[in-house]
Scaffold this active site. Structure first.
Site, PDB file in Angstrom:
ATOM      1  N   LYS A 189       0.843  -1.199   0.000  1.00 35.80           N
ATOM      2  CA  LYS A 189       0.000   0.000   0.000  1.00 35.80           C
ATOM      3  C   LYS A 189       0.875   1.245   0.000  1.00 35.80           C
ATOM      4  CE  LYS A 189      -1.995   2.952   2.592  1.00 35.80           C
ATOM      5  NZ  LYS A 189      -1.965   4.163   1.769  1.00 35.80           N
ATOM      6  N   GLU A 244       2.600   7.613  15.468  1.00 34.30           N
ATOM      7  CA  GLU A 244       1.174   7.520  15.809  1.00 34.30           C
ATOM      8  C   GLU A 244       0.519   6.348  15.076  1.00 34.30           C
ATOM      9  OE1 GLU A 244       2.695  10.333  14.700  1.00 34.30           O
ATOM     10  OE2 GLU A 244       2.900  11.129  16.739  1.00 34.30           O
ATOM     11  N   VAL A 245       0.745   6.287  13.754  1.00 34.44           N
ATOM     12  CA  VAL A 245       0.117   5.211  12.981  1.00 34.44           C
ATOM     13  C   VAL A 245       0.800   3.878  13.297  1.00 34.44           C
ATOM     14  CG1 VAL A 245      -0.458   4.379  10.669  1.00 34.44           C
ATOM     15  CG2 VAL A 245      -0.634   6.815  11.180  1.00 34.44           C
ATOM     16  N   GLU A 263       8.975   0.727  11.305  1.00 35.03           N
ATOM     17  CA  GLU A 263      10.057   1.699  11.080  1.00 35.03           C
ATOM     18  C   GLU A 263       9.422   3.066  11.185  1.00 35.03           C
ATOM     19  OE1 GLU A 263      12.098   0.665   7.427  1.00 35.03           O
ATOM     20  OE2 GLU A 263      13.254  -0.781   8.581  1.00 35.03           O
ATOM     21  N   CYS A 302      13.140  10.413   7.923  1.00 27.92           N
ATOM     22  CA  CYS A 302      13.047   9.855   9.282  1.00 27.92           C
ATOM     23  C   CYS A 302      14.377   9.960  10.004  1.00 27.92           C
ATOM     24  CB  CYS A 302      12.604   8.406   9.197  1.00 27.92           C
ATOM     25  SG  CYS A 302      13.572   7.471   8.005  1.00 27.92           S
ATOM     26  N   GLU A 402       9.253  15.648  16.144  1.00 31.06           N
ATOM     27  CA  GLU A 402       9.684  15.492  14.760  1.00 31.06           C
ATOM     28  C   GLU A 402       8.958  16.541  13.913  1.00 31.06           C
ATOM     29  OE1 GLU A 402       8.350  11.927  12.633  1.00 31.06           O
ATOM     30  OE2 GLU A 402      10.365  11.682  11.823  1.00 31.06           O
TER      31      GLU A 402
HETATM   32  P1  NAD Z   1       1.968   8.120   8.129  1.00 32.66           P
HETATM   33  O1  NAD Z   1       2.183   7.256   9.314  1.00 32.66           O
HETATM   34  O2  NAD Z   1       0.931   9.170   8.207  1.00 32.66           O
HETATM   35  O3  NAD Z   1       1.590   7.236   6.859  1.00 32.66           O
HETATM   36  C1  NAD Z   1       2.396   6.148   6.453  1.00 32.66           C
HETATM   37  C2  NAD Z   1       1.536   5.154   5.705  1.00 32.66           C
HETATM   38  O4  NAD Z   1       0.561   4.627   6.615  1.00 32.66           O
HETATM   39  C3  NAD Z   1       0.741   5.743   4.535  1.00 32.66           C
HETATM   40  O5  NAD Z   1       0.697   4.813   3.485  1.00 32.66           O
HETATM   41  C4  NAD Z   1      -0.649   5.930   5.128  1.00 32.66           C
HETATM   42  O6  NAD Z   1      -1.673   5.893   4.181  1.00 32.66           O
HETATM   43  C5  NAD Z   1      -0.732   4.731   6.054  1.00 32.66           C
HETATM   44  N1  NAD Z   1      -1.706   4.876   7.150  1.00 32.66           N
HETATM   45  C6  NAD Z   1      -2.206   6.010   7.692  1.00 32.66           C
HETATM   46  N2  NAD Z   1      -3.102   5.713   8.670  1.00 32.66           N
HETATM   47  C7  NAD Z   1      -3.147   4.359   8.747  1.00 32.66           C
HETATM   48  C8  NAD Z   1      -3.850   3.452   9.593  1.00 32.66           C
HETATM   49  N3  NAD Z   1      -4.709   3.871  10.514  1.00 32.66           N
HETATM   50  N4  NAD Z   1      -3.615   2.125   9.422  1.00 32.66           N
HETATM   51  C9  NAD Z   1      -2.747   1.671   8.497  1.00 32.66           C
HETATM   52  N5  NAD Z   1      -2.057   2.494   7.659  1.00 32.66           N
HETATM   53  C10 NAD Z   1      -2.252   3.825   7.786  1.00 32.66           C
HETATM   54  O7  NAD Z   1       3.391   8.714   7.778  1.00 32.66           O
HETATM   55  P2  NAD Z   1       3.767   9.735   6.628  1.00 32.66           P
HETATM   56  O8  NAD Z   1       3.307  11.083   7.034  1.00 32.66           O
HETATM   57  O9  NAD Z   1       3.339   9.204   5.305  1.00 32.66           O
HETATM   58  O10 NAD Z   1       5.372   9.656   6.665  1.00 32.66           O
HETATM   59  C11 NAD Z   1       6.146  10.377   7.530  1.00 32.66           C
HETATM   60  C12 NAD Z   1       6.543   9.557   8.732  1.00 32.66           C
HETATM   61  O11 NAD Z   1       7.186   8.345   8.323  1.00 32.66           O
HETATM   62  C13 NAD Z   1       7.546  10.269   9.612  1.00 32.66           C
HETATM   63  O12 NAD Z   1       7.208  10.095  10.957  1.00 32.66           O
HETATM   64  C14 NAD Z   1       8.863   9.563   9.280  1.00 32.66           C
HETATM   65  O13 NAD Z   1       9.828   9.673  10.290  1.00 32.66           O
HETATM   66  C15 NAD Z   1       8.409   8.173   9.046  1.00 32.66           C
HETATM   67  N6  NAD Z   1       9.387   7.417   8.243  1.00 32.66           N
HETATM   68  C16 NAD Z   1      10.149   6.454   8.849  1.00 32.66           C
HETATM   69  C17 NAD Z   1      11.118   5.770   8.124  1.00 32.66           C
HETATM   70  C18 NAD Z   1      12.001   4.732   8.772  1.00 32.66           C
HETATM   71  O14 NAD Z   1      12.688   4.011   8.048  1.00 32.66           O
HETATM   72  N7  NAD Z   1      12.030   4.617  10.077  1.00 32.66           N
HETATM   73  C19 NAD Z   1      11.307   6.060   6.771  1.00 32.66           C
HETATM   74  C20 NAD Z   1      10.512   7.040   6.180  1.00 32.66           C
HETATM   75  C21 NAD Z   1       9.552   7.722   6.929  1.00 32.66           C
END
Ligand code: NAD
Length: 499
Positions: A189, A244-245, A263, A302, A402
């Site tokens: 997804k 959060e997610v 992650e 991240c 963050e």
């Molecule tokens: P997000 O958590 O809002 O979304 C990530 C994914 O989760 C998206 O595909 C979204 O549609 C999906 N999602 C949202 N709500 C959901 C739910 N209730 N259940 C299941 N899936 C759901 O994050 P974002 O804003 O897209 O990305 C930024 C975040 O990602 C930052 O916190 C960043 O640090 C983190 N990140 C971490 C890494 C790592 O390797 N640790 C790498 C890249 C980004």
């Protein structure tokens, strides 16, 4: 159903017209309820494409297809699965420029500095797993005369992979490589803000893998991500995204004792020791700080080294050069080759980043470079200039949370024990950066900082083969290396034989 992908930005070749983004059982499908979502170019605030938005019914269909394809796929020799990954990597390389331009347009990540290297890196990742996956070995244990045990690495079943928008292509490649290489089938997804480059990769993969092995569901987190995480037949969820997610996904998977890798976010420290500012090293140190902060990706990483701790004796030297270098970075349309920095992903994130800047300025932070960007209603594209704050400490919200934007806080230090304490004073533990040429100092710092990935005198991205994962609330599990992939995507089966 009126979902479509239409050509709005002439410089990019979008996925083929008519594709919906939903790939199930080797076919491009229309989402069951005919819902759509718009993908915007954040540099131009223009709709790039309208694609299908999946919901629970589509997720069920994709998981059913992946479940049906699993028994045969798992029996394929790992080197044969690897050969398909290598071929996909080669196809990505052949089509790299097209994919990179789509990625730049949808993500806002500048073509020259970010999107093109990301796509080339993704191809390398796929070829890495393609080659190394044949090492899916177990162990043997002699237990006495005529008695021994051996173990094999068994795939888990259907993997649900959920990725964010900030580096979608490389994250898709990592999950495809690990999940499919180890013999699992996959439902991927992509993020709703940046699904198009991933769909282009899916186009290259659609006729390569047997039907049902690789499926894609586009849609929002609530409508498509949540049902995927909660699906009882998804044996493992690999999630990359926010804390959060990540918590919601962790709960959903725990309910069925499923496997999960999380992650998540970070607030990574970057510590500069005095020797790193000596004339021979200072330019490299400053370049490293800028790279660590991922200013060229609008700070949307991240692993961004967003808390900078500079020894007070070299504060003036380092900060003067740092500010001058940051001011040289050119910001603008992500498809313009001359720009170093592109746009923040969307209006909501732009407003949140702006609110962090506004709050810090109102609370008396000293602005070393940058300014409050225009309100979202006046912004032509989402382009905040890089901001560096001084006059703050570890208690400020801008230092603790963050920001996920181009905002760096800089704090002087004098006591080594104290700065390590500050570095660890966070719920996160994803990455850390240390700049010193003294080996003893470097080893002491890396030993004491609680983070999953520490870099000394380097601030680049992950390299195929290395282990990668967060400590503390930055995540659970370390994937990426072949050892990590085997741990995360297979279970051990032991066979004990009495001959
Ligand atoms: P997000 O958590 O809002 O979304 C990530 C994914 O989760 C998206 O595909 C979204 O549609 C999906 N999602 C949202 N709500 C959901 C739910 N209730 N259940 C299941 N899936 C759901 O994050 P974002 O804003 O897209 O990305 C930024 C975040 O990602 C930052 O916190 C960043 O640090 C983190 N990140 C971490 C890494 C790592 O390797 N640790 C790498 C890249 C980004």
């Amino acid at each position: 159903m009126n979902s479509r992908i239409e050509q709005v930005t002439p410089e990019v070749v979008l996925p083929k017209a008519g594709l919906t983004g939903l790939l199930v059982n080797g076919e491009w499908r229309t989402p069951a309820k005919g819902k759509t979502l718009d993908v915007e170019n954040p540099s131009r605030r223009q709709t790039l494409a309208t694609i299908g938005a999946s919901d629970e019914d589509d997720v069920k269909a994709a998981v059913a297809a992946a479940s049906a394809a699993f028994p045969k796929w798992r029996r394929l020799a790992s080197r044969a699965r690897g050969a398909l990954l290598t071929e996909l990597g080669n196809r990505v390389t052949t089509n790299a420029e097209e994919i990179a331009r789509v990625l730049a347009a949808e993500s806002g990540n500048a073509l020259r500095t970010q999107s093109r290297p990301e796509v080339l890196g993704a191809a390398e990742v796929l070829r890495y797993y393609g080659g190394v996956i044949a090492e899916q070995k177990g162990e043997t244990l002699p237990l006495g005369p005529g008695l021994f045990s051996y173990s094999t690495r068994e795939p888990l079943g259907v993997v649900g992979a959920i990725i964010p928008w900030n580096s979608p292509v490389v994250l898709a490649a990592v999950k495809i490589g690990m999940a499919l290489g180890t013999g699992n089938t996959l439902v991927l997804k992509p993020a709703e803000d940046a699904p198009l480059a991933v769909i282009k990769i899916a186009e290259l993969a659609a006729d390569l893998f047997p039907a049902g092995v690789f499926n894609v569901v586009t849609g929002t987190g609530i409508d498509a991500g949540a049902p995927l995480a909660a699906h009882p037949n998804v044996a493992k969820v690999s999630f990359t995204g926010s804390l959060e997610v990540g918590k919601l996904v962790g709960h959903a998977v725990a309910d069925r004792i499923g496997h999960a890798t999380l992650e998540l976010g970070g607030k990574s420290p970057c510590i500069v020791y005095p020797d790193a500012a000596a004339p021979a090293y200072v330019d490299a140190t400053v370049a490293g700080i800028i790279n660590a902060m991922r200013f060229a990706r609008q700070g949307q990483s991240c692993t961004a080294g967003s808390r900078l701790y500079v020894h007070k004796d070299v504060w003036d030297t380092v900060m003067t050069k740092l500010v001058a270098k940051v001011k040289e970075l050119k910001i603008g349309d992500s498809l313009d080759e001359s720009n170093d920095i592109g746009a923040i992903i969307n209006a909501e994130r732009y407003s949140e980043v702006r609110a962090f800047i506004d709050e810090a300025i109102n609370n008396g932070a000293q602005v070393l470079t940058g300014s409050l960007p225009p309100d979202v209603s006046e912004a032509k594209g989402f382009f905040p200039e890089p901001v560096i704050f001084a006059g703050v400490d570890n208690s400020w919200r801008v230092t603790r949370e963050e920001v996920f934007g181009p905002v760096l806080v800089a704090i002087p230090w004098s006591d080594e024990e104290e700065v390590i304490k500050w570095a660890n004073d966070t719920v996160y533990g994803l990455a850390a950066y240390v700049f010193t040429n003294d080996l003893t100092t470097a080893l002491k710092a890396t030993d004491q900082i609680d983070a999953g990935w520490l870099q000394v005198n380097r601030a680049g991205g992950q390299i195929p083969g290395m282990s990668y994962g967060g400590a503390k609330q930055s995540g659970i599990g370390a994937e990426y290396s072949i050892e990590g992939a085997l741990e995360a995507y297979t279970s051990r089966k032991s066979v004990t034989i009495n001959a």
